[in-house]
Enzyme design. Structure first.
Site, PDB file in Angstrom:
ATOM      1  NE  ARG A  56     -52.467 -69.352-118.264  1.00  0.00           N
ATOM      2  CZ  ARG A  56     -52.031 -68.271-118.835  1.00  0.00           C
ATOM      3  NH1 ARG A  56     -52.607 -67.455-119.356  1.00  0.00           N
ATOM      4  NH2 ARG A  56     -50.712 -68.633-119.462  1.00  0.00           N
TER       5      ARG A  56
ATOM      6  CE1 TYR B 287     -72.472 -63.069-102.489  1.00  0.00           C
ATOM      7  CE2 TYR B 287     -70.815 -62.526-104.013  1.00  0.00           C
ATOM      8  CZ  TYR B 287     -71.284 -63.342-103.209  1.00  0.00           C
ATOM      9  OH  TYR B 287     -70.361 -64.353-102.669  1.00  0.00           O
TER      10      TYR B 287
ATOM     11  CG  ASP C 160     -75.389 -60.682-110.128  1.00  0.00           C
ATOM     12  OD1 ASP C 160     -75.896 -61.803-110.637  1.00  0.00           O
ATOM     13  OD2 ASP C 160     -74.874 -60.730-109.207  1.00  0.00           O
TER      14      ASP C 160
ATOM     15  CE  LYS D  23     -74.660 -68.625-105.084  1.00  0.00           C
ATOM     16  NZ  LYS D  23     -72.981 -68.169-105.373  1.00  0.00           N
TER      17      LYS D  23
END
Length: 366
Positions: free
Chosen positions: A42, A94, A165, A190
């Protein structure tokens, strides 16, 4: 190293004694304690370390943090802010992150959405409590262009953090850190993934400062990290990113021009068109205009849906950045509170043969 060389080599960190040419997948969740060792998956993992290394180098940053989704990456920035902090965000943002700000962080963080195509709007929105300016350029889904350098100059006067972004542009075509941004955000689902089979997100920081350490703490303590397999697949996909993006941009530019001249199309949103409001800014801060475009069909939502239903090589699906062409009526995906025009169609232009894509559109738009 040049961009293409970074993409291929910076994500390969060999720890196997057999010295394979490709970094193996390390699935272990825990590791034996010794000096400088990975402790628990983690907090770190060899595959995630390699992914974060290539991401940082591609975006000209000092540090990077990989997450299980783009939403998790964006949320970590919001979680790192002190309660009561004010954010200036784009009016065309977004919807997943916009919904976070308006829903999950309502009453915790204050936000104003402004048209960032005019930097003066950003300057006017800044308050004494403003701690973050969130930039998205090109924006989703209207492909608006914001002047990153001008916005960063406004932010630096007030010691405000700027996060950009960069999902639509990718580091192949735009480097916000070189234009003054503090942090770059990606939905690695993406274009960085590029094949519609990996979910992930990432942040790249210009420097490792106090705010970055808070973000890293959210990443580790919150645990929204990608699996070793996802990190391996992303690192593998990034190796072809420079060449995939050249194809996406070439196809998108030609299709945008075709749509702009079609009698059944009302308007096209693509920053590579000279008639686009942000063309001059985009040309100055981008080396390519990307593979995303949107257009308005002449007519209503029914007409737009009919066009989409007649396509053969464009899959009617949410998401973007894969080698296959994707298309959707964006308002239908964003929900009842959408501000997107009902007749707007968003296209992620893929790498199929261009003639097939153009023939497909020609039939659908008859």
């Amino acid at each position: 190293m040049k961009f293409e060389t970074i993409a291929i080599h910076a994500g390969t960190k060999i720890t196997d004694t057999h010295r394979p040419a490709v970094q193996p997948i390390t699935l272990a969740t825990t590791f034996e304690h010794h000096e400088d060792s990975v402790i628990y998956s983690r907090s770190s993992n060899p595959n995630r370390n390699a992914l974060e290394n290539v991401l940082a180098k591609l975006e000209h940053g000092e540090v990077a943090a990989a997450f299980s989704s783009g939403n998790a990456a964006g949320m970590s920035v919001f979680q790192a802010l002190e309660p009561g902090s004010h954010i200036v965000a784009p009016d065309d943002m977004y919807h997943g992150l916009r919904n976070q700000l308006l829903g999950i962080f309502a009453g915790i963080l204050d936000v104003d959405f402004v048209d960032m195509t005019n930097p003066q709007n950003v300057k006017n929105a800044v308050k004494k409590e403003t701690k973050l300016i969130w930039v998205e350029t090109p924006s989703n889904p209207l492909l608006k262009i914001s002047d990153i350098k001008s916005i960063c100059e406004i932010a630096k006067e007030k010691n405000i953090t700027v996060v950009c972004d960069n999902t639509f542009a990718t580091p192949a075509f735009q480097n916000p850190i070189l234009l003054g941004a503090d942090i770059v955000m990606h939905s690695t689902t993406k274009y960085l993934g590029g094949h519609s089979d990996i979910m992930g997100g990432a942040l790249v920081g210009k420097t490792q400062n106090e705010f970055w350490d808070k973000i890293r703490n959210v990443q580790i303590s919150g645990g929204a990290v990608p699996s070793p397999f996802d990190c391996y697949m992303l690192t593998r996909s990034i190796k072809t990113l420079p060449y995939r993006m050249k194809g996406h941009a070439e196809h998108a530019g030609i299709i945008a021009t075709y749509l702009e001249n079609h009698p059944n199309v009302e308007k096209v949103y693509y920053p590579g068109l000279k008639g686009h409001d942000g063309f001059s800014i985009a040309k100055g801060q981008m080396t390519g205009f990307g593979g995303m475009l949107s257009f308005l069909v002449k007519g209503d939502a029914v007409k737009a849906d009919r066009v989409i239903s007649r396509l053969q090589f464009f899959t009617n699906a949410t998401s973007l950045g894969g080698v296959e062409s994707l298309i959707e009526r964006r308002a239908a995906s964003e929900g009842a509170d959408t501000k997107t025009p009902q007749n707007l169609i968003r296209v992620s232009v893929g790498l199929e043969h261009l003639d097939d894509l153009l023939d497909d559109l020609n039939v659908a738009l008859e």
